[in-house]
Design a protein around this motif. Structure first.
Motif: not given
Ligand SMILES: Cc1cc2nc3c(=O)[nH]c(=O)nc-3n(C[C@H](O)[C@H](O)[C@H](O)COP(=O)(O)OP(=O)(O)OC[C@H]3O[C@@H](n4cnc5c(N)ncnc54)[C@H](O)[C@@H]3O)c2cc1C
Length: 275
Positions: A8, A11-12, A35, A45, A77, A105, A214, A249, A255-257
């Motif tokens: 994935g 940001p995580a 994502g 924020n 994956v 993910t 995903a 997430d 669900l925050q960055v």
């Molecule tokens: C419109 C919108 C506005 C937002 N605004 C804010 C904000 O202002 N402040 C804030 O803190 N948060 C905000 N968020 C939330 C923030 O974007 C998420 O909390 C953050 O992106 C989570 O990061 P993550 O890495 O856990 O997951 P994600 O960013 O969702 O990344 C996960 C990635 O893993 C990939 N993946 C999944 N399964 C697989 C696999 N099997 N193989 C390969 N890749 C895979 C997905 O396709 C994706 O690219 C917002 C979200 C949205 C949709």
């Protein structure tokens, strides 16, 4: 063999990669920049970067991870296979070995079609380049919900008698492919996929290929313990599967960055310490 494979590219995942590189571990990040963060117009924020767009933030994270030596692999994956002291990660035709895995993910899990799990490997496939030869001269359906769909459908068109593509039209699709806008509803078959229900009717196929960005966690890593829709973790971000960590997430609210990058850091440090 990598020390750590991060599944994935959000940001995580980038935070996990950056922190694993700080511990001098070899790291591969698998995924593409599609994502949730890429859809955020403005993040207000996250400390130190007021008003940054989600895409700009994601690009900066990716550049930082790459500059620190993390390897980037686009792709999805499909399955993670425990191999004793390490893990095999299958990306369709490719295979990556890693000693530890960090799942990043995101929260969005695809919903499987009725019949999909039961008929997987028996007429239902997630990989055209792996299984296409089985359908040479036959009639297949492609369910297109991910970035690999167009190239995989073109590959299948070179082998199969007919390819019906359920997804948005794309000029890169070869002329032989028939594009259908009907929404797939279910896969039918007794012991082997025989038909797809879409647009209210059943259409006969020898095989059904599904391409998503995903995977459902149950298909990705069998036996992983969940807490509702999220992966169960402890404070070290360890999952119920030894050697597998999770962050962001996919582990739960909020669900925050900021939470995603914090957990990515903890997961990487825990994984690095255990190597
Ligand atoms: C419109 C919108 C506005 C937002 N605004 C804010 C904000 O202002 N402040 C804030 O803190 N948060 C905000 N968020 C939330 C923030 O974007 C998420 O909390 C953050 O992106 C989570 O990061 P993550 O890495 O856990 O997951 P994600 O960013 O969702 O990344 C996960 C990635 O893993 C990939 N993946 C999944 N399964 C697989 C696999 N099997 N193989 C390969 N890749 C895979 C997905 O396709 C994706 O690219 C917002 C979200 C949205 C949709």
């Amino acid at each position: 063999m990598f020390d750590i494979a991060v599944v994935g590219a959000g940001p995580a995942g980038y935070s996990a990669a950056i922190n694993a590189r700080k511990r001098d571990k070899s790291v591969v990040v698998i995924g593409q920049n599609t994502g949730w963060l890429s859809r955020a117009e403005s993040i207000d924020n996250y400390p130190g970067m007021p008003g940054v767009s989600g895409q700009a933030m994601l690009a900066a994270m990716r550049d930082q991870a790459a500059a620190m030596g993390a390897e980037m692999r686009p792709g999805v994956v499909h399955q993670i296979i425990p191999l004793g002291e390490s893990f095999g990660l299958s990306l369709g035709a490719d295979f990556i070995d890693a000693r530890r895995v960090i799942l990043c993910t995101g929260a969005k899990q695809p919903r499987l079609l009725p019949g999909e799990a039961e008929l997987l490997g028996r007429g239902v496939s997630y990989c055209g380049t792996c299984d296409g030869m089985l359908y040479r001269g036959k009639r297949v359906a492609v369910i297109a919900q991910g970035p690999e769909a167009v190239s995989e459908a073109n590959f299948l068109a070179g082998l199969c008698a007919a390819v019906d593509y359920y997804g948005a039209a794309d000029e890169a699709l070869t002329a032989k492919i028939r594009v259908l806008s009907d929404k797939p509803e279910a896969i039918m078959g007794e012991g082997h996929a025989q038909a797809l229900k879409a647009g209210g009717e059943e259409r006969a196929y020898d095989g059904v290929f599904i391409f998503r960005e995903a995977m459902a966690l149950s298909a990705l890593l069998g036996g992983i313990e969940m807490d509702g829709a999220f992966i169960r973790v402890n404070r070290k971000m360890e999952t119920s599967v030894p050697g597998v960590y999770a962050a962001g997430d996919c582990t739960g609210l909020p669900l925050q960055v900021a939470k995603a990058v914090g957990e990515g850091c903890i997961a990487a440090l825990s994984a690095a310490q255990a190597l």
